[in-house]
Design a protein around this motif. Structure first.
Motif, PDB file in Angstrom:
ATOM      1  N   SER A   4       0.823  -1.082   0.093  1.00 32.86           N
ATOM      2  CA  SER A   4      -0.039   0.106   0.028  1.00 32.86           C
ATOM      3  C   SER A   4       0.786   1.130   0.075  1.00 32.86           C
ATOM      4  O   SER A   4       2.091   1.343   0.025  1.00 32.86           O
ATOM      5  CB  SER A   4      -0.838  -0.149   1.384  1.00 32.86           C
ATOM      6  N   LEU A   5       0.246   2.605  -0.212  1.00 32.67           N
ATOM      7  CA  LEU A   5       1.213   3.626  -0.376  1.00 32.67           C
ATOM      8  C   LEU A   5       0.246   4.488   0.738  1.00 32.67           C
ATOM      9  O   LEU A   5      -0.933   4.909   0.512  1.00 32.67           O
ATOM     10  CB  LEU A   5       0.910   4.059  -1.742  1.00 32.67           C
ATOM     11  N   GLU A   6       0.787   5.347   1.525  1.00 34.32           N
ATOM     12  CA  GLU A   6       0.591   6.187   2.123  1.00 34.32           C
ATOM     13  C   GLU A   6       0.818   7.581   1.570  1.00 34.32           C
ATOM     14  O   GLU A   6       2.147   8.012   1.539  1.00 34.32           O
ATOM     15  CB  GLU A   6       0.693   6.110   3.870  1.00 34.32           C
ATOM     16  N   ILE A   7      -0.059   8.338   1.381  1.00 35.79           N
ATOM     17  CA  ILE A   7       0.269   9.552   0.866  1.00 35.79           C
ATOM     18  C   ILE A   7      -0.678  10.943   1.534  1.00 35.79           C
ATOM     19  O   ILE A   7      -1.727  10.431   2.138  1.00 35.79           O
ATOM     20  CB  ILE A   7      -0.140   9.852  -0.798  1.00 35.79           C
ATOM     21  N   LYS A   8      -0.138  11.945   1.764  1.00 33.99           N
ATOM     22  CA  LYS A   8      -0.374  13.138   2.511  1.00 33.99           C
ATOM     23  C   LYS A   8      -1.186  14.083   1.203  1.00 33.99           C
ATOM     24  O   LYS A   8      -0.556  14.334   0.286  1.00 33.99           O
ATOM     25  CB  LYS A   8       0.535  13.832   3.322  1.00 33.99           C
ATOM     26  N   PRO A   9      -2.153  14.726   1.562  1.00 39.59           N
ATOM     27  CA  PRO A   9      -2.678  15.932   0.774  1.00 39.59           C
ATOM     28  C   PRO A   9      -1.735  16.822   0.498  1.00 39.59           C
ATOM     29  O   PRO A   9      -0.924  17.244   1.498  1.00 39.59           O
ATOM     30  CB  PRO A   9      -3.892  16.052   1.123  1.00 39.59           C
ATOM     31  N   ILE A  10      -1.470  17.258  -0.950  1.00 37.79           N
ATOM     32  CA  ILE A  10      -0.886  18.727  -1.131  1.00 37.79           C
ATOM     33  C   ILE A  10      -1.492  19.980  -0.977  1.00 37.79           C
ATOM     34  O   ILE A  10      -0.958  20.955  -1.101  1.00 37.79           O
ATOM     35  CB  ILE A  10      -0.202  18.703  -2.410  1.00 37.79           C
ATOM     36  N   GLY A  11      -3.058  19.740  -0.747  1.00 38.97           N
ATOM     37  CA  GLY A  11      -3.820  20.917  -0.775  1.00 38.97           C
ATOM     38  C   GLY A  11      -5.314  20.666  -0.688  1.00 38.97           C
ATOM     39  O   GLY A  11      -5.371  19.308  -0.217  1.00 38.97           O
ATOM     40  N   ILE A  12      -5.985  21.679  -0.776  1.00 35.79           N
ATOM     41  CA  ILE A  12      -7.448  21.379  -0.456  1.00 35.79           C
ATOM     42  C   ILE A  12      -8.201  22.352  -1.481  1.00 35.79           C
ATOM     43  O   ILE A  12      -7.853  23.438  -1.774  1.00 35.79           O
ATOM     44  CB  ILE A  12      -8.063  21.517   1.216  1.00 35.79           C
ATOM     45  N   VAL A  13      -9.415  22.015  -1.701  1.00 34.89           N
ATOM     46  CA  VAL A  13     -10.349  22.607  -2.706  1.00 34.89           C
ATOM     47  C   VAL A  13     -10.998  23.715  -1.779  1.00 34.89           C
ATOM     48  O   VAL A  13     -11.751  23.234  -0.683  1.00 34.89           O
ATOM     49  CB  VAL A  13     -11.401  21.753  -3.471  1.00 34.89           C
ATOM     50  N   VAL A  14     -11.169  24.928  -2.056  1.00 39.10           N
ATOM     51  CA  VAL A  14     -11.683  25.979  -1.322  1.00 39.10           C
ATOM     52  C   VAL A  14     -12.761  26.496  -2.172  1.00 39.10           C
ATOM     53  O   VAL A  14     -12.596  26.977  -3.630  1.00 39.10           O
ATOM     54  CB  VAL A  14     -10.845  26.884  -0.950  1.00 39.10           C
ATOM     55  N   GLY A  15     -13.884  26.547  -1.816  1.00 35.80           N
ATOM     56  CA  GLY A  15     -15.194  27.140  -2.566  1.00 35.80           C
ATOM     57  C   GLY A  15     -15.736  26.092  -3.719  1.00 35.80           C
ATOM     58  O   GLY A  15     -15.614  24.961  -3.654  1.00 35.80           O
ATOM     59  N   GLY A  16     -16.491  26.832  -4.477  1.00 34.00           N
ATOM     60  CA  GLY A  16     -16.912  25.981  -5.421  1.00 34.00           C
ATOM     61  C   GLY A  16     -18.265  25.267  -4.864  1.00 34.00           C
ATOM     62  O   GLY A  16     -18.771  25.754  -3.918  1.00 34.00           O
ATOM     63  N   ARG A  17     -18.665  24.022  -5.465  1.00 36.63           N
ATOM     64  CA  ARG A  17     -19.506  23.317  -4.768  1.00 36.63           C
ATOM     65  C   ARG A  17     -19.455  22.863  -3.489  1.00 36.63           C
ATOM     66  O   ARG A  17     -18.328  22.240  -3.212  1.00 36.63           O
ATOM     67  CB  ARG A  17     -19.991  22.098  -5.993  1.00 36.63           C
ATOM     68  N   VAL A  18     -20.480  22.723  -2.900  1.00 38.15           N
ATOM     69  CA  VAL A  18     -20.541  22.142  -1.505  1.00 38.15           C
ATOM     70  C   VAL A  18     -20.901  20.769  -1.267  1.00 38.15           C
ATOM     71  O   VAL A  18     -20.907  20.016  -0.326  1.00 38.15           O
ATOM     72  CB  VAL A  18     -21.084  23.053  -0.356  1.00 38.15           C
ATOM     73  N   GLU A  19     -21.754  20.323  -2.427  1.00 36.91           N
ATOM     74  CA  GLU A  19     -22.470  18.967  -2.250  1.00 36.91           C
ATOM     75  C   GLU A  19     -22.202  18.253  -3.601  1.00 36.91           C
ATOM     76  O   GLU A  19     -22.320  18.956  -4.494  1.00 36.91           O
ATOM     77  CB  GLU A  19     -24.106  19.136  -2.120  1.00 36.91           C
ATOM     78  N   PRO A  20     -21.939  16.985  -3.489  1.00 40.17           N
ATOM     79  CA  PRO A  20     -21.692  16.361  -4.842  1.00 40.17           C
ATOM     80  C   PRO A  20     -23.060  15.954  -5.244  1.00 40.17           C
ATOM     81  O   PRO A  20     -23.746  15.352  -4.812  1.00 40.17           O
ATOM     82  CB  PRO A  20     -20.957  14.899  -4.220  1.00 40.17           C
ATOM     83  N   THR A  21     -23.070  16.309  -6.705  1.00 36.34           N
ATOM     84  CA  THR A  21     -24.370  15.823  -7.613  1.00 36.34           C
ATOM     85  C   THR A  21     -23.979  15.432  -8.836  1.00 36.34           C
ATOM     86  O   THR A  21     -22.580  15.529  -9.266  1.00 36.34           O
ATOM     87  CB  THR A  21     -25.396  16.930  -7.819  1.00 36.34           C
ATOM     88  N   ASP A  22     -24.729  14.780  -9.554  1.00 38.98           N
ATOM     89  CA  ASP A  22     -24.441  14.140 -10.879  1.00 38.98           C
ATOM     90  C   ASP A  22     -23.891  15.182 -11.911  1.00 38.98           C
ATOM     91  O   ASP A  22     -22.999  14.976 -12.606  1.00 38.98           O
ATOM     92  CB  ASP A  22     -25.475  13.252 -11.386  1.00 38.98           C
ATOM     93  N   ASP A  23     -24.723  16.437 -12.086  1.00 36.65           N
ATOM     94  CA  ASP A  23     -24.254  17.372 -12.847  1.00 36.65           C
ATOM     95  C   ASP A  23     -24.127  18.881 -12.784  1.00 36.65           C
ATOM     96  O   ASP A  23     -24.141  19.088 -11.524  1.00 36.65           O
ATOM     97  CB  ASP A  23     -25.498  17.150 -14.123  1.00 36.65           C
ATOM     98  N   HIS A  24     -23.984  19.532 -13.548  1.00 38.82           N
ATOM     99  CA  HIS A  24     -23.676  21.066 -13.256  1.00 38.82           C
ATOM    100  C   HIS A  24     -22.500  21.329 -12.518  1.00 38.82           C
ATOM    101  O   HIS A  24     -22.632  22.164 -11.598  1.00 38.82           O
ATOM    102  CB  HIS A  24     -24.911  21.516 -12.718  1.00 38.82           C
ATOM    103  N   TRP A  25     -21.347  20.840 -13.037  1.00 37.48           N
ATOM    104  CA  TRP A  25     -20.144  21.284 -12.133  1.00 37.48           C
ATOM    105  C   TRP A  25     -19.337  22.680 -12.805  1.00 37.48           C
ATOM    106  O   TRP A  25     -18.223  22.667 -12.840  1.00 37.48           O
ATOM    107  CB  TRP A  25     -19.258  19.951 -12.528  1.00 37.48           C
ATOM    108  N   GLY A  26     -20.162  23.307 -13.817  1.00 33.15           N
ATOM    109  CA  GLY A  26     -19.329  24.393 -14.374  1.00 33.15           C
ATOM    110  C   GLY A  26     -19.237  25.670 -13.500  1.00 33.15           C
ATOM    111  O   GLY A  26     -19.724  26.688 -13.719  1.00 33.15           O
ATOM    112  N   GLU A  27     -18.474  25.710 -12.326  1.00 32.49           N
ATOM    113  CA  GLU A  27     -18.337  26.568 -11.146  1.00 32.49           C
ATOM    114  C   GLU A  27     -16.810  26.730 -11.257  1.00 32.49           C
ATOM    115  O   GLU A  27     -15.923  25.932 -11.821  1.00 32.49           O
ATOM    116  CB  GLU A  27     -18.918  25.874 -10.007  1.00 32.49           C
TER     117      GLU A  27
END
Length: 169
Positions: A4-27
């Motif tokens: 296995s491989l343990e990796i650490k995040p290099i960053g984070i998403v800030v803003g944009g969508r707050v809930e995952p849904t199937d469509d309408h990702w043009g943000e």
């Protein structure tokens, strides 16, 4: 296959969508890189139009993993396909790749459009998109992805209207 491989995040998403849904990702959103990194890690990145971003479906549960064939979006008009044909959180490692447009580099904040990760998603890797490293030869796919993803990149404000209807003012 036990390594296995343990990796650490290099960053984070800030803003944009707050809930995952199937469509309408043009943000738009920001990929905020680890503040411990020197700003030189992004030197020259502003010359590129698109990124390749690896991120984690952090709101998904390991119980969401589906190791069997099923119809995309549970729609019976599309064929049952295996786990590795789907591009969603039901994959074993719950990782995804996206190719957002890079709008601006502001220190360690990367302003992007068309990133289909939500606010708070950990970013595990990113790189500029090189056309030369994209697919070679003809790209082949069945017809159902085009039908399924017709509204994927339209923003919620740009949702398609039924034929003959007018937008609300």
């Amino acid at each position: 296959m036990t390594q296995s491989l343990e990796i650490k995040p290099i960053g984070i998403v800030v803003g944009g969508r707050v809930e995952p849904t199937d469509d309408h990702w043009g943000e738009t959103a920001i990929i905020r890189l680890n503040p411990d990194y020197p700003v030189e890690v992004v030197q020259g990145l502003e010359e590129f139009s698109h990124l390749l971003v690896v991120w984690h479906f952090h709101k998904a549960s390991p119980d969401d993993v589906a190791l069997h064939a099923r119809s995309p979006r549970n729609n019976p008009k599309w064929p049952a396909t295996g786990t590795f044909v789907h591009r969603n959180h039901r994959r074993p490692n719950q990782l995804a790749e996206s190719f957002p447009r890079l709008l601006k580099v502001d220190g360690l904040d990367l302003h992007v459009a068309d990133l289909d990760a939500i606010d708070g998603s950990p970013i595990f890797d990113l790189a500029p998109y090189f056309k030369e490293m994209g697919p070679r030869g003809e790209v082949r796919e069945p017809s159902w992805p085009r039908e399924m993803l017709a509204d994927y990149w339209t923003s919620a404000k740009q949702q398609r209207l039924p034929p003959g209807s007018a937008p609300e003012c």
